[in-house]
Design an enzyme around this catalytic site. Structure first.
Site, PDB file in Angstrom:
ATOM      1  NE  ARG A  55      -3.758   0.506   1.867  1.00  0.00           N
ATOM      2  CZ  ARG A  55      -4.690   1.016   2.851  1.00  0.00           C
ATOM      3  NH1 ARG A  55      -4.906   0.528   4.168  1.00  0.00           N
ATOM      4  NH2 ARG A  55      -5.303   2.083   2.560  1.00  0.00           N
ATOM      5  CG  ASN A  88      -9.032   8.659   2.147  1.00  0.00           C
ATOM      6  OD1 ASN A  88      -9.658   7.543   2.324  1.00  0.00           O
ATOM      7  ND2 ASN A  88      -9.194   9.632   1.380  1.00  0.00           N
ATOM      8  CB  VAL A  89      -4.055   5.397   5.803  1.00  0.00           C
ATOM      9  CG1 VAL A  89      -4.988   5.097   6.935  1.00  0.00           C
ATOM     10  CG2 VAL A  89      -3.954   4.424   4.943  1.00  0.00           C
ATOM     11  CG  ASP A  90      -4.455   9.038   0.573  1.00  0.00           C
ATOM     12  OD1 ASP A  90      -4.172  10.177   0.544  1.00  0.00           O
ATOM     13  OD2 ASP A  90      -5.762   8.484   0.091  1.00  0.00           O
ATOM     14  CG  HIS A 105      -9.792   5.604   9.796  1.00  0.00           C
ATOM     15  ND1 HIS A 105     -10.601   5.177   8.527  1.00  0.00           N
ATOM     16  CD2 HIS A 105     -10.460   5.517  10.859  1.00  0.00           C
ATOM     17  CE1 HIS A 105     -11.795   5.054   9.154  1.00  0.00           C
ATOM     18  NE2 HIS A 105     -11.748   5.292  10.526  1.00  0.00           N
ATOM     19  CB  CYS A 116       6.773   3.203  24.134  1.00  0.00           C
ATOM     20  SG  CYS A 116       7.802   3.868  22.383  1.00  0.00           S
ATOM     21  CB  CYS A 132      10.416   1.223  19.177  1.00  0.00           C
ATOM     22  SG  CYS A 132       9.934   2.914  19.532  1.00  0.00           S
ATOM     23  CB  THR A 172     -17.686   8.699   2.667  1.00  0.00           C
ATOM     24  OG1 THR A 172     -19.110   9.491   2.943  1.00  0.00           O
ATOM     25  CG2 THR A 172     -16.621   9.666   3.105  1.00  0.00           C
TER      26      THR A 172
END
Length: 228
Positions: A55, A88-90, A105, A116, A132, A172
């Protein structure tokens, strides 16, 4: 005048980023419960990282479309406040020039530590044994909200909906909560409501106005009319 805009997968589809329902997209090749739930990550973190690496590459190869650039222009030129709340995560809104963007999101280009809660820019390829940078635990995951997890910024989003003069939903489906309930929150607070979508959403009847068509056409037309 305060405008709150909710954007979903439909605004990025014309940039080549598929929605959940695409028959030939990434989601069709991976069962959702295996790649978009905490349980799926616990059972097979390598599979989940492979999915989000794909993605991330897909997103990096995409570009903002006229709908994204129109919203950026609205933020820059409108004599009022404009907030984009995106499912959207873009990062196409940001690449188009928008600055007031809340990713409810999460963000595909960020990583998160499950030990953490530290977040940082994600590399192009993430692996299960990535440490991390803050606590060195090998519990890193994509900084995205999976099914069964609480979206980000919810209290702040509801506060902005209650003070909005106009709520606009773009691209949406209207069937994913809590975002599907935003129109009712805004309407009860006295805001005007508008849906811009390829086809009427499941919640279209709750909007005062609905316009249908491609986001790359509808959004610039709406922005041009508002700025005039």
């Amino acid at each position: 005048m305060n405008i709150v805009i909710l954007t979903g997968a439909g605004i990025s589809a014309e940039s080549g980023l598929g929605t959940f329902r695409d028959d030939d997209g990434l989601w069709a090749k991976y069962p959702i419960e295996q790649v978009a739930t905490p349980e799926g990550f616990q059972n097979n973190p390598a599979l989940v990282h492979d999915f989000y690496n794909a993605r991330r590459a897909n997103c990096a190869g995409s570009a903002p479309n006229p709908a994204h650039t129109a919203l950026a222009r609205l933020e820059q030129q409108f004599q009022g406040e404009v907030l984009i709340v995106t499912q959207n995560v873009d990062d196409l809104h940001e690449r188009a020039g928008s600055r007031a963007v809340w990713h409810m999101h999460g963000r595909l280009n960020h990583a998160k530590c499950q030990s953490c809660d530290h977040t940082w820019p994600a590399p192009a390829q993430m692996q299960p044994d990535d440490p991390c940078p803050n606590c060195r635990a090998k519990t890193t995951r994509p900084d995205v909200v999976w099914f069964g997890e609480m979206p980000y910024f919810m209290e702040d989003i509801y506060a902005r909906l209650h003070s909005a003069d106009l709520f606009v939903s773009i691209g949406t489906s209207g069937n994913v909560y809590p975002a599907a309930g935003f129109v009712e929150q805004a309407s009860r607070a006295g805001a005007a409501t508008l849906e811009l979508n390829l086809e009427p959403s499941l919640g279209a009847s709750t909007f005062a106005q609905c316009r249908t068509g491609p986001a790359s056409t509808l959004v610039p037309e709406w922005v041009n009319g508002l700025l005039r």
